[in-house]
Design an enzyme around this catalytic site. Structure first.
Site, PDB file in Angstrom:
ATOM      1  N   GLY A  25      -7.291 -29.422 -27.337  1.00 41.00           N
ATOM      2  CA  GLY A  25      -8.463 -28.829 -26.693  1.00 41.00           C
ATOM      3  C   GLY A  25      -9.143 -29.796 -25.737  1.00 41.00           C
ATOM      4  O   GLY A  25      -9.595 -29.402 -24.658  1.00 41.00           O
ATOM      5  N   THR A  26      -9.195 -31.056 -26.103  1.00 46.57           N
ATOM      6  CA  THR A  26      -9.888 -32.038 -25.254  1.00 46.57           C
ATOM      7  C   THR A  26      -9.201 -32.142 -23.894  1.00 46.57           C
ATOM      8  O   THR A  26      -9.865 -32.115 -22.849  1.00 46.57           O
ATOM      9  CB  THR A  26      -9.911 -33.416 -25.952  1.00 46.57           C
ATOM     10  OG1 THR A  26     -10.573 -33.261 -27.209  1.00 46.57           O
ATOM     11  CG2 THR A  26     -10.627 -34.453 -25.115  1.00 46.57           C
ATOM     12  N   ASN A 112     -19.445 -24.308 -31.872  1.00 42.85           N
ATOM     13  CA  ASN A 112     -18.858 -24.885 -33.084  1.00 42.85           C
ATOM     14  C   ASN A 112     -19.904 -25.346 -34.096  1.00 42.85           C
ATOM     15  O   ASN A 112     -19.552 -25.642 -35.226  1.00 42.85           O
ATOM     16  CB  ASN A 112     -17.948 -26.066 -32.712  1.00 42.85           C
ATOM     17  CG  ASN A 112     -18.599 -27.012 -31.734  1.00 42.85           C
ATOM     18  OD1 ASN A 112     -18.982 -26.628 -30.626  1.00 42.85           O
ATOM     19  ND2 ASN A 112     -18.744 -28.260 -32.130  1.00 42.85           N
ATOM     20  N   GLN A 140     -13.102 -22.675 -30.910  1.00 47.17           N
ATOM     21  CA  GLN A 140     -13.632 -22.172 -32.183  1.00 47.17           C
ATOM     22  C   GLN A 140     -13.421 -20.667 -32.317  1.00 47.17           C
ATOM     23  O   GLN A 140     -13.255 -20.156 -33.421  1.00 47.17           O
ATOM     24  CB  GLN A 140     -15.134 -22.467 -32.289  1.00 47.17           C
ATOM     25  CG  GLN A 140     -15.440 -23.932 -32.477  1.00 47.17           C
ATOM     26  CD  GLN A 140     -15.121 -24.411 -33.880  1.00 47.17           C
ATOM     27  OE1 GLN A 140     -15.248 -23.668 -34.846  1.00 47.17           O
ATOM     28  NE2 GLN A 140     -14.705 -25.652 -33.990  1.00 47.17           N
ATOM     29  N   HIS A 162      -4.818 -26.956 -33.891  1.00 50.12           N
ATOM     30  CA  HIS A 162      -5.240 -27.363 -35.242  1.00 50.12           C
ATOM     31  C   HIS A 162      -6.417 -26.557 -35.763  1.00 50.12           C
ATOM     32  O   HIS A 162      -6.684 -26.567 -36.958  1.00 50.12           O
ATOM     33  CB  HIS A 162      -5.473 -28.880 -35.336  1.00 50.12           C
ATOM     34  CG  HIS A 162      -6.697 -29.418 -34.669  1.00 50.12           C
ATOM     35  ND1 HIS A 162      -7.867 -29.609 -35.338  1.00 50.12           N
ATOM     36  CD2 HIS A 162      -6.924 -29.828 -33.395  1.00 50.12           C
ATOM     37  CE1 HIS A 162      -8.773 -30.129 -34.508  1.00 50.12           C
ATOM     38  NE2 HIS A 162      -8.218 -30.265 -33.325  1.00 50.12           N
ATOM     39  N   THR A 198       7.069 -34.548 -20.461  1.00 52.08           N
ATOM     40  CA  THR A 198       7.980 -33.792 -21.321  1.00 52.08           C
ATOM     41  C   THR A 198       7.194 -33.192 -22.472  1.00 52.08           C
ATOM     42  O   THR A 198       6.387 -33.878 -23.110  1.00 52.08           O
ATOM     43  CB  THR A 198       9.075 -34.740 -21.858  1.00 52.08           C
ATOM     44  OG1 THR A 198       9.710 -35.352 -20.739  1.00 52.08           O
ATOM     45  CG2 THR A 198      10.096 -33.986 -22.695  1.00 52.08           C
ATOM     46  N   CYS A 288     -16.964 -33.181 -35.246  1.00 49.49           N
ATOM     47  CA  CYS A 288     -16.324 -34.133 -34.343  1.00 49.49           C
ATOM     48  C   CYS A 288     -17.233 -35.311 -34.044  1.00 49.49           C
ATOM     49  O   CYS A 288     -16.769 -36.347 -33.617  1.00 49.49           O
ATOM     50  CB  CYS A 288     -15.946 -33.462 -33.028  1.00 49.49           C
ATOM     51  SG  CYS A 288     -14.925 -32.027 -33.262  1.00 49.49           S
TER      52      CYS A 288
HETATM   53  N1  PLP Z   1     -13.814 -27.682 -28.170  1.00 46.59           N
HETATM   54  C1  PLP Z   1     -14.371 -27.301 -29.338  1.00 46.59           C
HETATM   55  C2  PLP Z   1     -15.369 -26.182 -29.350  1.00 46.59           C
HETATM   56  C3  PLP Z   1     -14.012 -27.945 -30.524  1.00 46.59           C
HETATM   57  O1  PLP Z   1     -14.582 -27.557 -31.691  1.00 46.59           O
HETATM   58  C4  PLP Z   1     -13.052 -28.997 -30.483  1.00 46.59           C
HETATM   59  C5  PLP Z   1     -12.662 -29.733 -31.704  1.00 46.59           C
HETATM   60  O2  PLP Z   1     -13.259 -29.658 -32.730  1.00 46.59           O
HETATM   61  C6  PLP Z   1     -12.492 -29.343 -29.241  1.00 46.59           C
HETATM   62  C7  PLP Z   1     -12.899 -28.667 -28.108  1.00 46.59           C
HETATM   63  C8  PLP Z   1     -11.480 -30.442 -29.115  1.00 46.59           C
HETATM   64  O3  PLP Z   1     -10.200 -29.986 -29.446  1.00 46.59           O
HETATM   65  P1  PLP Z   1      -9.052 -31.019 -29.875  1.00 46.59           P
HETATM   66  O4  PLP Z   1      -9.468 -31.592 -31.200  1.00 46.59           O
HETATM   67  O5  PLP Z   1      -7.802 -30.195 -29.956  1.00 46.59           O
HETATM   68  O6  PLP Z   1      -8.952 -32.051 -28.808  1.00 46.59           O
END
Ligand code: PLP
Length: 348
Positions: A25-26, A112, A140, A162, A198, A288
């Site tokens: 996600g990041t 979240n 989320q 995840h 890759t 997080c």
């Molecule tokens: N965006 C939201 C709303 C999240 O809750 C999270 C992780 O908790 C992320 C982005 C980041 O995703 P990742 O852990 O796959 O980098």
């Protein structure tokens, strides 16, 4: 790989060619925010405004801060109400002021921390009227709500494996075919030339399997989770009458798996430790960023004062949560809050 791409696309109401696999996600949020800005500025240097919700995850907030600090963009924050809702009228007003200078809009699908769900399709319709692409972080939302890329008509959408029971370190940016994004990674030209490197096939196949399973039982699972959440909310309110439920007052406007409260007069960290000692795990803010003794930026954006913001806890429910878990919390919460109030006599 291509079968996995089809499965992820089907789970998201997208075409396989719209799925750009990333490391999570990041990365997908960074690619959306920076990539859309850079592509739009390349076409027209005047397009340097980014309109964002102040409730975003750090994976969006921190790229925005970096772009602003390095002089590449001007970030404007949308107003949110006490429930954490962004209004389409507010977006309309921000865009109408000078639409030609806007690069993109970014508003998360669901928050979240407090669980508030945004009117994403309405926001996307407003942005589309002004010819401005809208990105949404649906990390989320994906496991808990129906997330349909085409029906929502957003231009870019982030998901992470995840959060839906898949492997760590894989996710995707769903990017409309006509939407230009400048890559963060240059190299072999994989993923439509938007994300070179890759691909991690085992992780992606795991992501696809998780997405297919999750969508198949999402409705039944989330109905059960929402019922448990509503019992938790009613039980906590009965046990601690001055507890304040955060997020949308209408349960259908919140994620099924989140219940977020402020307990005036307590330190959230004390509550967390006292509950942990009784076998109840929860969070004082976004998981997080836990460990950083700062009031949550989400609660501050809702207008909650910093002392009350620090007096807050998020309870998360998932497929393994049971009625016994909820009953145990409801049995313990009043005594824990009383203890925390004696331990930390902070002003309510
Ligand atoms: N965006 C939201 C709303 C999240 O809750 C999270 C992780 O908790 C992320 C982005 C980041 O995703 P990742 O852990 O796959 O980098």
């Amino acid at each position: 790989m291509e079968e996995a791409r089809e499965a992820v696309a089907a789970a998201l109401g997208a075409k396989p060619s719209e799925v750009i696999f990333t490391s999570g996600g990041t990365e997908a949020d960074n690619l959306a925010v920076k990539g859309l800005l850079w592509a739009r500025r390349h076409g027209d240097p005047a397009r340097r405004r980014i309109i964002a919700s102040p409730l975003e995850h750090h994976a969006v907030l921190d790229p925005l801060a970096w772009l602003a600090d390095s002089g590449q963009a001007d970030v404007e924050w949308l107003a949110v109400d006490r429930a954490g809702r962004v209004s389409p009228a507010g977006l309309e007003a921000a865009l109408a002021a000078d639409p030609g200078s806007v690069a993109l809009v970014t508003v998360m699908w669901a928050n979240n921390e407090i669980g508030t769900v945004q009117p994403v399709a309405e926001l996307a319709a407003v942005a589309a009227r002004y010819g401005v692409p809208l990105h949404t972080d649906a990390v989320q939302a994906f496991g808990q709500l129906e997330v349909n890329f085409h029906a929502s008509a957003v231009d870019a959408l982030t998901v992470s494996a995840h959060k839906i029971g898949g492997p760590l370190g894989v996710g995707a940016l769903v990017l409309g075919r006509g939407v230009d994004a400048t890559p963060l990674l240059h190299g072999g030209g994989q993923e439509r030339d938007v994300r070179s490197g890759t691909l991690d096939t085992p992780a992606i196949v795991g992501f696809a399997a998780a997405a297919t399973e999750m969508v198949a039982d999402r409705a039944a699972r989330t109905a059960r989770t929402a019922a448990l959440r509503d019992e938790l909310v009613a039980g906590v309110r009965a046990a601690v009458p001055d507890a304040v439920l955060n997020g949308d007052p209408d349960p259908s406007g919140r994620l099924p798996g989140i219940a977020h409260f402020s307990f005036p007069g307590c330190e959230g960290d004390s509550l967390l430790l006292l509950l942990d000692a009784r076998g109840i795990e929860c969070s004082t803010g976004s998981a997080c960023s836990a460990g950083i003794a700062q009031p949550s930026h989400v609660l501050l954006a809702l207008g909650v004062d910093p002392v009350t913001a620090r007096a807050s806890l998020r309870f998360s429910l998932g497929h393994s949560s049971t009625r016994d878990d909820v009953d145990h919390l409801v049995d313990q919460i009043a005594a824990v809050v009383d203890r925390a109030r004696i331990a930390d006599p902070v002003a309510p």
